[in-house]
Design a protein around this motif. Structure first.
Motif, mmCIF file in Angstrom:
data_model
loop_
_atom_site.group_PDB
_atom_site.id
_atom_site.type_symbol
_atom_site.label_atom_id
_atom_site.label_comp_id
_atom_site.label_asym_id
_atom_site.label_seq_id
_atom_site.Cartn_x
_atom_site.Cartn_y
_atom_site.Cartn_z
ATOM 1 N N LEU A 1 4.989 49.315 -7.459
ATOM 2 C CA LEU A 1 3.643 48.654 -7.633
ATOM 3 C C LEU A 1 2.514 48.983 -5.695
ATOM 4 O O LEU A 1 2.387 48.525 -5.625
ATOM 5 C CB LEU A 1 3.763 47.178 -7.139
ATOM 6 N N ARG A 2 3.942 49.242 -5.074
ATOM 7 C CA ARG A 2 2.714 49.340 -3.880
ATOM 8 C C ARG A 2 2.477 50.758 -3.590
ATOM 9 O O ARG A 2 1.429 51.145 -2.369
ATOM 10 C CB ARG A 2 4.422 49.964 -3.068
ATOM 11 N N ALA A 3 2.554 51.220 -4.353
ATOM 12 C CA ALA A 3 1.283 52.611 -4.683
ATOM 13 C C ALA A 3 0.278 51.829 -5.045
ATOM 14 O O ALA A 3 -0.639 53.272 -5.017
ATOM 15 C CB ALA A 3 1.736 53.803 -6.086
ATOM 16 N N PHE A 4 -0.341 50.598 -5.465
ATOM 17 C CA PHE A 4 -1.657 50.397 -5.598
ATOM 18 C C PHE A 4 -2.154 49.998 -3.981
ATOM 19 O O PHE A 4 -2.759 49.591 -4.518
ATOM 20 C CB PHE A 4 -1.440 50.339 -6.892
ATOM 21 N N GLY A 5 -1.399 49.488 -3.197
ATOM 22 C CA GLY A 5 -2.230 49.660 -1.821
ATOM 23 C C GLY A 5 -0.816 48.213 -1.881
ATOM 24 O O GLY A 5 -1.154 47.175 -3.237
ATOM 25 N N PRO A 6 -1.388 47.366 -0.759
ATOM 26 C CA PRO A 6 -0.510 46.042 -0.351
ATOM 27 C C PRO A 6 -1.513 44.926 -1.171
ATOM 28 O O PRO A 6 -1.031 43.876 -1.168
ATOM 29 C CB PRO A 6 -0.837 45.536 1.146
ATOM 30 N N ALA A 7 -2.659 45.069 -1.399
ATOM 31 C CA ALA A 7 -3.705 43.942 -1.828
ATOM 32 C C ALA A 7 -3.013 43.694 -3.835
ATOM 33 O O ALA A 7 -2.911 42.401 -4.036
ATOM 34 C CB ALA A 7 -4.623 44.377 -1.176
ATOM 35 N N ASN A 8 -2.678 44.330 -3.665
ATOM 36 C CA ASN A 8 -2.706 44.539 -5.300
ATOM 37 C C ASN A 8 -1.056 43.917 -5.644
ATOM 38 O O ASN A 8 -1.091 43.207 -6.616
ATOM 39 C CB ASN A 8 -2.931 46.284 -5.991
ATOM 40 N N ALA A 9 -0.404 44.748 -5.270
ATOM 41 C CA ALA A 9 1.163 44.473 -5.022
ATOM 42 C C ALA A 9 1.713 42.940 -5.040
ATOM 43 O O ALA A 9 2.501 41.998 -4.755
ATOM 44 C CB ALA A 9 1.847 45.560 -3.812
ATOM 45 N N LYS A 10 -0.026 42.131 -4.070
ATOM 46 C CA LYS A 10 0.331 40.944 -3.630
ATOM 47 C C LYS A 10 0.122 40.014 -4.305
ATOM 48 O O LYS A 10 1.206 38.746 -4.477
ATOM 49 C CB LYS A 10 -0.416 40.864 -2.193
ATOM 50 N N GLN A 11 -0.597 40.284 -5.428
ATOM 51 C CA GLN A 11 -0.493 39.681 -7.046
ATOM 52 C C GLN A 11 0.988 39.285 -6.961
ATOM 53 O O GLN A 11 0.914 38.275 -7.648
ATOM 54 C CB GLN A 11 -1.468 39.883 -7.826
ATOM 55 N N PHE A 12 2.202 40.580 -7.655
ATOM 56 C CA PHE A 12 2.774 40.297 -7.908
ATOM 57 C C PHE A 12 3.934 39.721 -7.226
ATOM 58 O O PHE A 12 4.785 38.996 -7.491
ATOM 59 C CB PHE A 12 3.721 42.230 -8.835
ATOM 60 N N ALA A 13 3.463 39.796 -5.852
ATOM 61 C CA ALA A 13 4.916 39.428 -4.596
ATOM 62 C C ALA A 13 4.210 37.841 -4.868
ATOM 63 O O ALA A 13 5.555 37.136 -4.771
ATOM 64 C CB ALA A 13 4.097 40.162 -3.290
ATOM 65 N N THR A 14 3.503 37.287 -5.375
ATOM 66 C CA THR A 14 2.856 36.051 -5.749
ATOM 67 C C THR A 14 4.092 35.540 -6.550
ATOM 68 O O THR A 14 5.003 34.169 -6.615
ATOM 69 C CB THR A 14 1.609 36.183 -5.425
ATOM 70 N N LEU A 15 4.168 35.718 -7.380
ATOM 71 C CA LEU A 15 4.675 35.415 -8.481
ATOM 72 C C LEU A 15 6.136 35.579 -8.368
ATOM 73 O O LEU A 15 6.760 34.371 -9.154
ATOM 74 C CB LEU A 15 4.909 36.806 -9.231
ATOM 75 N N LEU A 16 6.799 36.565 -7.514
ATOM 76 C CA LEU A 16 8.152 36.479 -7.196
ATOM 77 C C LEU A 16 8.223 35.461 -6.099
ATOM 78 O O LEU A 16 9.733 34.506 -6.712
ATOM 79 C CB LEU A 16 8.482 38.053 -5.909
ATOM 80 N N ARG A 17 7.457 35.200 -5.263
ATOM 81 C CA ARG A 17 7.898 34.318 -4.568
ATOM 82 C C ARG A 17 7.492 32.585 -5.112
ATOM 83 O O ARG A 17 9.485 31.780 -4.782
ATOM 84 C CB ARG A 17 6.955 33.863 -3.073
ATOM 85 N N ASN A 18 6.669 32.915 -6.098
ATOM 86 C CA ASN A 18 6.613 31.264 -6.466
ATOM 87 C C ASN A 18 7.868 30.708 -7.947
ATOM 88 O O ASN A 18 8.573 29.760 -8.007
ATOM 89 C CB ASN A 18 5.494 31.721 -7.715
ATOM 90 N N ALA A 19 8.542 32.241 -8.275
ATOM 91 C CA ALA A 19 9.467 32.079 -8.994
ATOM 92 C C ALA A 19 11.037 31.857 -8.829
ATOM 93 O O ALA A 19 11.703 31.107 -8.892
ATOM 94 C CB ALA A 19 10.160 33.937 -9.824
ATOM 95 N N GLU A 20 10.704 32.289 -7.063
ATOM 96 C CA GLU A 20 12.088 31.827 -6.637
ATOM 97 C C GLU A 20 11.777 30.190 -6.069
ATOM 98 O O GLU A 20 12.890 29.542 -5.971
ATOM 99 C CB GLU A 20 12.278 32.160 -5.156
ATOM 100 N N THR A 21 10.732 29.758 -5.933
ATOM 101 C CA THR A 21 10.745 28.233 -5.600
ATOM 102 C C THR A 21 10.376 27.500 -6.510
ATOM 103 O O THR A 21 10.802 26.422 -5.887
ATOM 104 C CB THR A 21 9.543 28.217 -4.200
#
Length: 189
Positions: A162-182
């Motif tokens: 996902l980093r190939a598509f830029g930080p703004a697009n990867a952030k959408q998936f990073a939010t999912l990872l953070r939410n799953a961990e909390t």
């Protein structure tokens, strides 16, 4: 010492029997033991050097062909963080994302929101459809290193960095990872 070129007949008489003349007829003289002796000025490469070069090139080609033909996958390093996610479509066309281990909802994406996330998942679901694999199997979202976020389909072995598509697009998936961990197992969503 280099002397002017002699006519071919004279040059041949000055060369000892068995010695080769250069093709252009030049004779190069060198002074050895106070006498003049003709020698060949062509470059001579030892046979062992030619054989060694051939073996080196042939070995390199054989190793590359062997690696290509066996198609051994490169082992991936273990992820720093990973979560299995299940994506389902709600009746209102919203995308509901759940932690596959706990079945707790992590996010609900409206039909017009997060178009990159929806497009990425559409690509992965299309690969499953081509392979004839059910849609309800989970996907793995993993973080490798400090910033390499990868969504992978364990069923089809498709991976999207996902980093190939830029930080703004990867952030959408990073939010999912953070939410799953909390979310902890058994915790209300």
């Amino acid at each position: 010492m280099i002397r002017p070129a002699l006519p071919r007949a004279a040059a041949q008489s000055a060369v000892p029997r068995g010695a080769a003349l250069p093709r252009d007829g030049r004779v190069v003289y060198s002074q050895i033991d106070d006498g003049l002796e003709a020698h060949d000025d062509r470059i001579h490469i030892p046979v062992w050097a030619l054989v060694g070069c051939f073996l080196l090139v042939a070995g390199t080609i054989a190793l590359a062909a062997g690696a290509r033909l066996t198609r051994q996958p490169h082992p991936a390093p273990p992820p720093r963080e990973a979560v299995l996610l299940r994506f389902t479509q709600a009746p209102d066309d919203a995308l509901v994302i759940r932690n596959a281990a706990t079945a707790q909802p992590i996010a609900r994406i409206a039909p017009t929101a997060d178009t990159f996330l929806r497009a990425t998942m559409r690509i992965l679901f299309a690969a499953r459809a081509r392979a004839g694999i059910a849609r309800d199997l989970p996907f793995q979202l993993a973080l490798y290193g400090p910033d390499r976020l990868v969504i992978a389909d364990p069923a089809t072995h498709e991976r999207i960095d996902l980093r190939a598509f830029g930080p703004a697009n990867a952030k959408q998936f990073a939010t999912l990872l953070r939410n799953a961990e909390t979310l902890k197992p058994g915790e209300p969503s």
